[in-house]
Design a protein around this motif. Structure first.
Motif, PDB file in Angstrom:
ATOM      1  N   LEU A  79       0.841  -1.194   0.000  1.00 59.48           N
ATOM      2  CA  LEU A  79       0.000   0.000   0.000  1.00 59.48           C
ATOM      3  C   LEU A  79       0.879   1.248   0.000  1.00 59.48           C
ATOM      4  O   LEU A  79       2.018   1.209   0.499  1.00 59.48           O
ATOM      5  CB  LEU A  79      -0.911   0.018   1.232  1.00 59.48           C
ATOM      6  CG  LEU A  79      -2.136  -0.912   1.215  1.00 59.48           C
ATOM      7  CD1 LEU A  79      -2.861  -0.842   2.546  1.00 59.48           C
ATOM      8  CD2 LEU A  79      -3.084  -0.558   0.078  1.00 59.48           C
ATOM      9  N   HIS A  80       0.350   2.327  -0.538  1.00 59.14           N
ATOM     10  CA  HIS A  80       1.042   3.615  -0.534  1.00 59.14           C
ATOM     11  C   HIS A  80       0.215   4.631   0.253  1.00 59.14           C
ATOM     12  O   HIS A  80      -1.014   4.602   0.201  1.00 59.14           O
ATOM     13  CB  HIS A  80       1.259   4.125  -1.959  1.00 59.14           C
ATOM     14  CG  HIS A  80       2.112   3.219  -2.795  1.00 59.14           C
ATOM     15  ND1 HIS A  80       1.576   2.271  -3.641  1.00 59.14           N
ATOM     16  CD2 HIS A  80       3.460   3.096  -2.902  1.00 59.14           C
ATOM     17  CE1 HIS A  80       2.562   1.623  -4.243  1.00 59.14           C
ATOM     18  NE2 HIS A  80       3.707   2.101  -3.813  1.00 59.14           N
ATOM     19  N   PHE A  81       0.919   5.514   0.946  1.00 57.99           N
ATOM     20  CA  PHE A  81       0.268   6.566   1.706  1.00 57.99           C
ATOM     21  C   PHE A  81       0.987   7.887   1.430  1.00 57.99           C
ATOM     22  O   PHE A  81       2.218   7.906   1.263  1.00 57.99           O
ATOM     23  CB  PHE A  81       0.291   6.250   3.208  1.00 57.99           C
ATOM     24  CG  PHE A  81      -0.561   5.071   3.580  1.00 57.99           C
ATOM     25  CD1 PHE A  81      -1.902   5.235   3.888  1.00 57.99           C
ATOM     26  CD2 PHE A  81      -0.022   3.791   3.590  1.00 57.99           C
ATOM     27  CE1 PHE A  81      -2.695   4.143   4.221  1.00 57.99           C
ATOM     28  CE2 PHE A  81      -0.802   2.696   3.914  1.00 57.99           C
ATOM     29  CZ  PHE A  81      -2.142   2.873   4.230  1.00 57.99           C
ATOM     30  N   ALA A  91       4.362   9.580  -2.512  1.00 61.57           N
ATOM     31  CA  ALA A  91       3.840   8.322  -1.989  1.00 61.57           C
ATOM     32  C   ALA A  91       4.932   7.577  -1.222  1.00 61.57           C
ATOM     33  O   ALA A  91       6.039   7.401  -1.725  1.00 61.57           O
ATOM     34  CB  ALA A  91       3.316   7.463  -3.128  1.00 61.57           C
ATOM     35  N   ALA A  92       4.598   7.182   0.003  1.00 64.42           N
ATOM     36  CA  ALA A  92       5.488   6.336   0.806  1.00 64.42           C
ATOM     37  C   ALA A  92       4.898   4.930   0.819  1.00 64.42           C
ATOM     38  O   ALA A  92       3.703   4.747   1.028  1.00 64.42           O
ATOM     39  CB  ALA A  92       5.624   6.872   2.226  1.00 64.42           C
ATOM     40  N   LYS A 146      -4.775   4.060  11.670  1.00 59.57           N
ATOM     41  CA  LYS A 146      -3.870   5.172  12.006  1.00 59.57           C
ATOM     42  C   LYS A 146      -3.314   5.816  10.739  1.00 59.57           C
ATOM     43  O   LYS A 146      -3.236   7.046  10.624  1.00 59.57           O
ATOM     44  CB  LYS A 146      -2.717   4.668  12.877  1.00 59.57           C
ATOM     45  CG  LYS A 146      -3.126   4.150  14.245  1.00 59.57           C
ATOM     46  CD  LYS A 146      -3.629   5.274  15.128  1.00 59.57           C
ATOM     47  CE  LYS A 146      -3.975   4.767  16.523  1.00 59.57           C
ATOM     48  NZ  LYS A 146      -4.554   5.821  17.373  1.00 59.57           N
ATOM     49  N   LEU A 147      -2.914   4.978   9.772  1.00 57.13           N
ATOM     50  CA  LEU A 147      -2.331   5.497   8.531  1.00 57.13           C
ATOM     51  C   LEU A 147      -3.360   6.277   7.712  1.00 57.13           C
ATOM     52  O   LEU A 147      -3.049   7.332   7.154  1.00 57.13           O
ATOM     53  CB  LEU A 147      -1.772   4.336   7.703  1.00 57.13           C
ATOM     54  CG  LEU A 147      -0.530   3.637   8.294  1.00 57.13           C
ATOM     55  CD1 LEU A 147      -0.296   2.298   7.606  1.00 57.13           C
ATOM     56  CD2 LEU A 147       0.702   4.515   8.165  1.00 57.13           C
ATOM     57  N   VAL A 148      -4.588   5.757   7.650  1.00 56.16           N
ATOM     58  CA  VAL A 148      -5.640   6.429   6.893  1.00 56.16           C
ATOM     59  C   VAL A 148      -6.029   7.743   7.572  1.00 56.16           C
ATOM     60  O   VAL A 148      -6.209   8.780   6.915  1.00 56.16           O
ATOM     61  CB  VAL A 148      -6.864   5.506   6.727  1.00 56.16           C
ATOM     62  CG1 VAL A 148      -8.051   6.281   6.164  1.00 56.16           C
ATOM     63  CG2 VAL A 148      -6.523   4.339   5.811  1.00 56.16           C
ATOM     64  N   ASN A 197      -6.741   3.002  -5.219  1.00 62.01           N
ATOM     65  CA  ASN A 197      -7.154   1.597  -5.130  1.00 62.01           C
ATOM     66  C   ASN A 197      -7.273   1.077  -3.698  1.00 62.01           C
ATOM     67  O   ASN A 197      -7.446  -0.126  -3.506  1.00 62.01           O
ATOM     68  CB  ASN A 197      -6.158   0.719  -5.899  1.00 62.01           C
ATOM     69  CG  ASN A 197      -6.253   0.941  -7.400  1.00 62.01           C
ATOM     70  OD1 ASN A 197      -7.337   0.946  -7.963  1.00 62.01           O
ATOM     71  ND2 ASN A 197      -5.122   1.156  -8.047  1.00 62.01           N
ATOM     72  N   HIS A 198      -7.184   1.969  -2.709  1.00 60.27           N
ATOM     73  CA  HIS A 198      -7.264   1.513  -1.324  1.00 60.27           C
ATOM     74  C   HIS A 198      -8.576   0.793  -1.043  1.00 60.27           C
ATOM     75  O   HIS A 198      -8.602  -0.240  -0.369  1.00 60.27           O
ATOM     76  CB  HIS A 198      -7.095   2.698  -0.369  1.00 60.27           C
ATOM     77  CG  HIS A 198      -5.662   3.033  -0.117  1.00 60.27           C
ATOM     78  ND1 HIS A 198      -5.183   3.406   1.117  1.00 60.27           N
ATOM     79  CD2 HIS A 198      -4.584   3.037  -0.932  1.00 60.27           C
ATOM     80  CE1 HIS A 198      -3.897   3.640   1.042  1.00 60.27           C
ATOM     81  NE2 HIS A 198      -3.507   3.427  -0.193  1.00 60.27           N
TER      82      HIS A 198
END
Length: 323
Positions: A79-81, A91-92, A146-148, A197-198
């Motif tokens: 996944l990318h955040f 994007a990480a 947490k990430l979202v 695409n999450h």
């Protein structure tokens, strides 16, 4: 209880125990994975991690899109955040290996929220849902939550920049605003590309099963995450439309200023064109001489005449409301 162990400089292990049966979840948090870290995972013979997936998790490799694959005993997930890097949103990437009682996260260290959550779980994990529902699927859902949620902070910072650009536009700083608007558009494109695409990935994670946790519990966690990703997408859509409106307003103001300048220059040209013609006409050398050539103060008569003509033309433009 939680037991923490630092295996190497880049590998940390946290064992979280919870539930009535005292079930344990092992979480390996690996930063900047290289050959040594991938060799460590390869030695975990129980899971037989795929070589290509391990190679894809190297810090030197950046995946172009999110991935979810189920391989026997485990899920592999990329996944990318979004994160800020020198005022630019990039994007990480985080790579996950999820199995029964196991969660492995591999990342390049840019996502501070991940390390913060790991340290919270290490120091005081009493508030974690995984203590009540000891499952790697629940631990993953808490981490993803947490990430979202951290994405909202990124969006808020973008909103502050949007408000600053709006003030610049209506403070007659249109030229300076152009670069800022392009920067905002670039950031919003990167956010939307990262989060695109999450929702589909999370729908696949809903299918994960646990021998300890009821499927309804797992589904409730991931459906909540799906709703949050929808809200972030809608928020980014709203920001996209706002920036497009600001760009349109900025271009309109720039066009108006340009039109005003061109109109002024055109009027000046129209005024001076007949004056230049008259002056050029008076310089023609003919046999009988030019009018006023031998007249006392002829120069000043011509000058005053030209000035009067210019003033009359200017008055005409003013009456026509062209100025």
């Amino acid at each position: 209880m939680s037991h923490y162990k630092k295996i190497t400089k880049n590998i940390q292990e946290l064992v979280i125990t919870g539930g009535k049966g005292g079930n344990a979840i092992r979480w390996f948090n690996i930063a900047n994975p290289g050959k040594e870290e991938l060799d460590f995972l390869r030695k975990m013979k129980k899971y037989s991690f795929d070589f290509h997936e391990l190679r894809a998790s190297s810090v030197k490799v950046q995946a172009e899109r999110p991935i979810i694959e189920q391989k026997g005993k485990y899920f592999f997930l990329i996944l990318h955040f979004p994160v800020f890097k020198d005022e630019e949103i990039v994007a990480a990437e985080i790579d996950f290996f999820i199995a029964h009682g196991l969660l492995i996260t591999l990342h390049d260290g840019r996502l501070k929220i991940l390390d913060d959550f790991f340290n919270t779980a290490r120091k005081d994990g009493s508030s974690l849902m995984v203590k009540k529902f000891p499952s790697s699927a629940v631990l993953l859902a808490e981490l993803l939550e947490k990430l979202v949620t951290d994405c909202y902070g990124i969006m808020d910072k973008n909103n502050v920049k949007i408000n600053a650009v709006e003030k610049m536009i209506f403070a007659n700083e249109q030229k300076k605003s152009v670069a800022r608007i392009l920067e905002l558009e670039h950031n919003i494109i990167n956010i939307r590309r990262t989060m695109l695409n999450h929702k589909n990935i999370l729908k696949r994670l809903v299918q994960m099963k646990s021998s300890i946790i009821p499927p309804a519990v797992i589904k409730s966690f991931y459906y909540n995450l799906i709703e949050q990703t929808k809200r972030i997408w809608e928020f980014s859509e709203s920001q996209k439309e706002t920036v497009e409106a600001l760009r349109s307003a900025n271009e309109s103001l720039l066009d108006f200023r340009t039109s005003s300048i061109i109109k002024t220059l055109t009027i000046v040209s129209v005024i001076f064109a007949p004056l230049s013609f008259i002056v050029a006409l008076l310089t023609i050398s003919v046999q009988n001489g030019m009018p006023l050539l031998d007249t006392p103060n002829g120069f000043w008569i011509v000058t005053y005449g030209l000035g009067l003509l210019a003033a009359l033309m200017l008055l005409f433009f003013v009456r026509k409301k062209w100025l």
